[in-house]
Write a protein that holds these residues in place. Structure first.
Motif, PDB file in Angstrom:
ATOM      1  N   UNK A  39      38.428  35.547  44.514  1.00  0.00           N
ATOM      2  CA  UNK A  39      39.953  34.885  44.801  1.00  0.00           C
ATOM      3  C   UNK A  39      40.916  36.081  44.284  1.00  0.00           C
ATOM      4  N   UNK A  40      40.794  37.077  43.224  1.00  0.00           N
ATOM      5  CA  UNK A  40      41.523  37.672  42.988  1.00  0.00           C
ATOM      6  C   UNK A  40      42.243  38.470  43.964  1.00  0.00           C
ATOM      7  N   UNK A  41      40.682  39.436  44.934  1.00  0.00           N
ATOM      8  CA  UNK A  41      40.606  40.191  46.205  1.00  0.00           C
ATOM      9  C   UNK A  41      40.787  39.955  47.130  1.00  0.00           C
ATOM     10  N   UNK A  42      40.992  37.962  47.156  1.00  0.00           N
ATOM     11  CA  UNK A  42      41.306  38.245  49.502  1.00  0.00           C
ATOM     12  C   UNK A  42      42.752  37.926  49.205  1.00  0.00           C
ATOM     13  N   UNK A  43      43.286  38.062  50.638  1.00  0.00           N
ATOM     14  CA  UNK A  43      45.186  38.648  51.147  1.00  0.00           C
ATOM     15  C   UNK A  43      45.575  36.606  50.877  1.00  0.00           C
ATOM     16  N   UNK A  44      44.186  35.931  51.271  1.00  0.00           N
ATOM     17  CA  UNK A  44      44.285  34.621  51.865  1.00  0.00           C
ATOM     18  C   UNK A  44      44.250  33.551  50.496  1.00  0.00           C
ATOM     19  N   UNK A  45      44.093  34.180  49.794  1.00  0.00           N
ATOM     20  CA  UNK A  45      44.238  33.430  48.189  1.00  0.00           C
ATOM     21  C   UNK A  45      45.687  33.961  47.173  1.00  0.00           C
ATOM     22  N   UNK A  46      46.000  34.458  47.902  1.00  0.00           N
ATOM     23  CA  UNK A  46      47.875  35.434  47.120  1.00  0.00           C
ATOM     24  C   UNK A  46      47.284  36.539  46.542  1.00  0.00           C
ATOM     25  N   UNK A  47      46.421  37.373  46.424  1.00  0.00           N
ATOM     26  CA  UNK A  47      45.557  38.485  46.024  1.00  0.00           C
ATOM     27  C   UNK A  47      46.386  38.958  44.462  1.00  0.00           C
ATOM     28  N   UNK A  48      46.052  38.028  43.753  1.00  0.00           N
ATOM     29  CA  UNK A  48      46.161  37.337  42.485  1.00  0.00           C
ATOM     30  C   UNK A  48      45.712  38.879  41.466  1.00  0.00           C
ATOM     31  N   UNK A  49      45.244  39.963  41.555  1.00  0.00           N
ATOM     32  CA  UNK A  49      44.914  40.992  41.200  1.00  0.00           C
ATOM     33  C   UNK A  49      45.909  41.299  40.738  1.00  0.00           C
ATOM     34  N   UNK A  50      47.521  41.480  41.841  1.00  0.00           N
ATOM     35  CA  UNK A  50      47.938  41.964  41.416  1.00  0.00           C
ATOM     36  C   UNK A  50      48.732  41.597  40.411  1.00  0.00           C
ATOM     37  N   UNK A  60      38.007  47.245  34.870  1.00  0.00           N
ATOM     38  CA  UNK A  60      37.197  48.769  34.921  1.00  0.00           C
ATOM     39  C   UNK A  60      36.250  48.647  36.609  1.00  0.00           C
ATOM     40  N   UNK A  61      36.451  47.384  36.831  1.00  0.00           N
ATOM     41  CA  UNK A  61      35.951  47.608  38.217  1.00  0.00           C
ATOM     42  C   UNK A  61      36.462  46.229  39.548  1.00  0.00           C
ATOM     43  N   UNK A  62      36.994  46.563  40.118  1.00  0.00           N
ATOM     44  CA  UNK A  62      37.155  45.480  41.495  1.00  0.00           C
ATOM     45  C   UNK A  62      35.188  45.323  42.284  1.00  0.00           C
ATOM     46  N   UNK A  63      35.701  44.319  42.635  1.00  0.00           N
ATOM     47  CA  UNK A  63      33.613  43.625  43.664  1.00  0.00           C
ATOM     48  C   UNK A  63      34.807  41.963  44.515  1.00  0.00           C
ATOM     49  N   UNK A  64      34.052  42.610  45.462  1.00  0.00           N
ATOM     50  CA  UNK A  64      35.010  41.935  47.039  1.00  0.00           C
ATOM     51  C   UNK A  64      33.351  41.540  46.891  1.00  0.00           C
ATOM     52  N   UNK A  65      34.012  40.204  46.725  1.00  0.00           N
ATOM     53  CA  UNK A  65      32.603  39.238  47.274  1.00  0.00           C
ATOM     54  C   UNK A  65      32.616  37.751  48.451  1.00  0.00           C
ATOM     55  N   UNK A  66      33.859  37.529  48.406  1.00  0.00           N
ATOM     56  CA  UNK A  66      34.746  36.480  49.145  1.00  0.00           C
ATOM     57  C   UNK A  66      34.492  36.443  50.680  1.00  0.00           C
TER      58      UNK A  66
END
Length: 389
Positions: A39-50, A60-66
């Motif tokens: 969910x960290x990398x999903x705009x729908x769930x707020x892009x909480x990676x910010x 170290x790594x961003x891995x999109x799966x959602x």
């Protein structure tokens, strides 16, 4: 130097793991790698990676799966993506250990990849029960793949041992959420209001409502019952965070958004982040919904929690928790109890059953001892408990 990968896939999980990440990064004994997914990398769930980036936590790594769906098929496909992608990442990174927290479906997939790569797994919050959610089976599955176990209560420690894990690898360290609640500098109500752009006033409640994932097509109806109950207390302001990317989570978020558009006393945000969320809890009248934070973090602030339905059924709950059915009249009665002066006075003397707030240092003391003394042997023996039937 030992290389540890710390996995984070959700806003809540990151907030819990943050103190542990900071201590690992500060210790030169460890080469700490933060892997961000879900969910960290999903705009729908707020892009909480910010939030992670704003905390200056090196990723170290961003891995999109959602995927843009919350059906069972979509969740299974996300798990498949996680399994493939993290298998490649572990081959590239070659860590000495993987540290994970909890019971999410993406975490299970990552642990499968780690198990295949013969990477020891250190698991936080095993042994807990949430009988209404698929998390229950996922959590116990992760436990059986893990080598070191850090539980939040002694009862949960015993349950992990009951599952065949040797007692000398299972440690009751308390909950990370309690550590955060007791040590995070909180914002004032005025600062919080400015941050979210919503006037909370002196009488507000904090809410989070997730789907009960072992039930079918109940999320929308239960959200309607919750909102109908809140209608009876229109003088209270409500600050809600969105549901997780679980099956039917989007239907709950739609109901909340529709309600917020027609009612100026409810504010819905995708994510508050740890500091804003704890700040909101500290000064609230009560917590309402079915998030584990109502049972773990909220008791540290001596505020009532209205725990709705079966999502958290089976989890240890303190005196501050009021459990009720997901039905408007039952929820309304629970709100009434939470507002009762004698109840509120009584819970001021209650204790949080989830520890003393020193969790991360206890975890790191154990981890270093196992590494330094070379005590890790992934050829685990099943620990049998002898009993009579």
């Amino acid at each position: 130097m030992k290389r540890i990968v710390v996995l984070t896939a959700t806003r809540a999980e990151y907030g819990l793991l943050k103190p542990l990440m900071e201590k690992l990064k500060a210790d030169p004994y460890y080469d700490t790698r933060i892997a961000v997914t879900g969910m960290h990398l999903s705009p729908e769930f707020g892009m909480t990676i910010r939030e992670i980036e704003s905390d200056n936590v090196p990723i170290d790594k961003k891995i999109e799966i959602v995927l843009s769906s919350d059906t069972p098929v979509a969740l299974s496909k996300s798990m498949g993506l996680a399994l493939i992608s993290f298998s490649e990442y572990f081959e590239e990174c070659r860590p000495d250990a993987l540290m994970v927290l909890g019971d999410r479906y993406e975490t299970l997939a990552v642990c499968c990849a780690a198990t295949n790569a013969r990477i020891p797994i250190f698991h936080l919050h095993g042994g807990e029960t949430t009988e209404g959610a698929i998390d229950e089976a996922i959590r116990h599955s992760i436990t059986k793949m893990s080598y070191l176990h850090f539980t939040s209560t002694e009862g949960y420690r015993k349950r992990v041992i009951q599952m065949g894990e040797a007692p000398d690898r299972v440690f009751n360290v308390g909950a990370m959420g309690v550590e955060n609640a007791l040590n995070t500098p909180c914002m004032s109500v005025a600062e919080l209001e400015e941050s979210i752009g919503f006037a909370l006033g002196e009488r507000y409640a904090v809410g989070t409502f997730h789907p009960v994932t072992l039930e079918t097509a109940t999320a929308g109806k239960q959200a309607e019952e919750l909102l109908a109950a809140l209608d009876r207390y229109g003088e209270i302001r409500y600050l809600f965070t969105g549901a997780n990317a679980d099956t039917e989570g989007r239907s709950i978020n739609r109901k909340l958004k529709e309600y917020a558009q027609c009612h100026d006393n409810l504010c819905l945000v995708d994510s508050l982040g740890m500091r804003r969320y704890l700040s909101a809890l500290k000064n609230s009248l009560f917590v309402i919904g079915n998030s584990s934070s109502g049972l773990v973090e909220a008791p540290s602030f001596k505020i009532p929690t209205i725990n709705i339905g079966d999502r958290q059924r089976g989890r240890i709950a303190g005196e501050t928790v009021i459990s009720c059915q997901p039905e408007r009249h039952a929820i309304g009665e629970a709100v009434q109890k939470a507002m009762d002066a004698s109840f509120r006075e009584g819970i001021k003397r209650s204790e949080n059953p989830y520890g003393d707030g020193h969790t991360s240092e206890k975890i790191l003391e154990v981890v270093k001892d196992f590494f330094v003394k070379e005590r890790i042997n992934i050829k685990k023996k099943f620990y049998d408990i002898h009993f009579e039937i």
